[in-house]
Design a protein around this motif. Sequence first.
Motif, short mmCIF file in Angstrom:
data_model
loop_
_atom_site.label_atom_id
_atom_site.label_comp_id
_atom_site.label_asym_id
_atom_site.label_seq_id
_atom_site.Cartn_x
_atom_site.Cartn_y
_atom_site.Cartn_z
N ALA A 1 8.37 11.37 8.47
CA ALA A 1 7.29 10.40 8.35
C ALA A 1 6.03 10.92 9.03
O ALA A 1 6.09 11.70 9.97
CB ALA A 1 7.70 9.08 8.96
N ASN B 1 14.59 -3.86 4.36
CA ASN B 1 13.13 -3.74 4.52
C ASN B 1 12.51 -2.83 3.47
O ASN B 1 11.81 -1.87 3.78
CB ASN B 1 12.77 -3.23 5.93
N ILE B 2 12.79 -3.13 2.21
CA ILE B 2 12.18 -2.36 1.12
C ILE B 2 11.32 -3.29 0.26
O ILE B 2 11.35 -4.51 0.40
CB ILE B 2 13.24 -1.69 0.23
N THR C 1 0.47 5.42 2.77
CA THR C 1 -0.03 6.47 3.65
C THR C 1 -0.63 7.62 2.84
O THR C 1 -0.02 8.09 1.87
CB THR C 1 1.10 7.01 4.54
N ASP D 1 16.89 1.58 7.49
CA ASP D 1 15.62 0.86 7.46
C ASP D 1 14.71 1.51 6.43
O ASP D 1 14.37 2.69 6.53
CB ASP D 1 14.97 0.90 8.84
N GLY D 2 14.30 0.73 5.43
CA GLY D 2 13.43 1.25 4.38
C GLY D 2 11.96 1.25 4.72
O GLY D 2 11.14 1.70 3.90
N HIS D 3 11.59 0.77 5.89
CA HIS D 3 10.20 0.83 6.38
C HIS D 3 9.20 0.23 5.40
O HIS D 3 8.05 0.66 5.33
CB HIS D 3 9.81 2.27 6.71
N HIS D 4 9.66 -0.71 4.59
CA HIS D 4 8.82 -1.39 3.60
C HIS D 4 8.31 -0.44 2.51
O HIS D 4 7.28 -0.69 1.87
CB HIS D 4 7.65 -2.12 4.27
N TYR D 5 9.05 0.64 2.29
CA TYR D 5 8.73 1.54 1.19
C TYR D 5 9.15 0.91 -0.14
O TYR D 5 10.04 0.04 -0.19
CB TYR D 5 9.46 2.87 1.34
N ASP E 1 6.57 5.89 -0.08
CA ASP E 1 5.50 5.38 0.78
C ASP E 1 4.20 5.34 -0.02
O ASP E 1 3.56 6.37 -0.24
CB ASP E 1 5.36 6.29 2.01
N LYS F 1 15.45 13.41 3.11
CA LYS F 1 14.63 12.50 3.91
C LYS F 1 13.39 13.25 4.37
O LYS F 1 13.50 14.32 4.98
CB LYS F 1 15.40 11.98 5.12
#
Length: 426
Positions: free
Chosen positions: A426, A7-8, A384, A46-50, A381, A423
């Motif tokens: 978030a 998920n990147i 944000t 999980d890359g959180h769509h970064y 990110d 890390k």
Amino acid sequence: METLIKNIQLLEKDNTLIPGALWLKDGRIHAIGTSFPEENFAEVIDGHHYLATPGFVDVHVHLREPGFTYKEKIATGSKAAARGGYTTICAMPNLNPVPDTPERLKDVLARNKQDGVVKILQYAPITTGLKSEELVDMAALKALGAFAFTNDGVGVQTAGTMYLAMKKAAEVGLALVAHTEDNSLLFGGVMHEGHKNKELGLPGILGVTESSQIARDIMLAEATGVHYHVCHVSTKESVRVIRDAKNAGIHVTCEVTPHHLLLDEEDITKDHGYFKMNPPLRGTDDHQALIDGLLDGTIDCIATDHAPHGHEEKNQSMLKAPFGITGSETAFSLLYTKFVKTGVFTLQQLVDWLTVKPAAIFSLDAGTLNLGRPADLTLIDLATSRTIKDTDYVSMADNTPFTGSKIYGQPMMTFVDGQMVYKEEA
């Protein structure tokens, strides 16, 4: 161990973002795709769509250890770099003792390896004690692992010394990296000689203090054939002479800092140590010349010149405060917000100036996400908004005027050889 980062977003050369996933194996990039079966992996992140980019490369940082550990330590400075998305940093030798002998350099290299959370390449000085006219044993220091040679913090004042240093550096095959500053032209200055220093009643630093020494050194570089790299270029005249040198085929490269791209003398609101840096924030025409120089290729890369200091010594007038500004943790986000979101730079340009370009200049195995290469990367990110808070810094120092700025583009995870070394919450 095999790790999946799912998920990147990956950046295409046309500046489009596409969904992706990275398969990391034995510290290297094993495969790049859109998805992989999760059961194949010991670890799934999980890359959180970064956005995933190569780990940033910073060819100019100050870690302050040994000698100045009240300002910064290798552990904190390298963690600050990791927080900013950097996976390879190059540490300056203005330490105490200066690593100007094999024994002293060996000690610093051991400290870097023991305490660093990112890859640290170590500069050796050009001359003993940084300010002398006596050259170090360049061959011996290279054999131990010196990255390049520099007297950063002070310019080499004697042309003869610089000529001999360039000849020797060329002979051993390492770059000669110069802080360019003619001390005879300083006149006690603490900020740029323009109109703002007169408003504040402070002595100024002439632009020619920098550019005249660059002009001298370029001629010496041509005569010796050395790779000559200029630190933190700040004036329009410096950009001009470097452009001319490149057009003439001389092996010269250079860097610019985030703070010189983001600010100029008009942004200095008061006489305060957080605005004191060397070279100083210049005039608006110099500021524009730096941006233009990046865009036309005269300036090769962006380097932070992360220079931490104690709070009390910087929280005073520029007349008494030391030169320097921190930058490892905020470089990408500030530049992305100021220049990419406004359309001045493309995202690909900014990423390249922080990754592939500095790596290419010094022939480093870094700066790409190619198959088989080290899994040094950062996840960012872009969506944000955040406000830079003084309580967020992991560096020991907070000597920057950018605290309180609203930014986008915070690095969220940083990996070195496939291992997560930082890390962000978030």
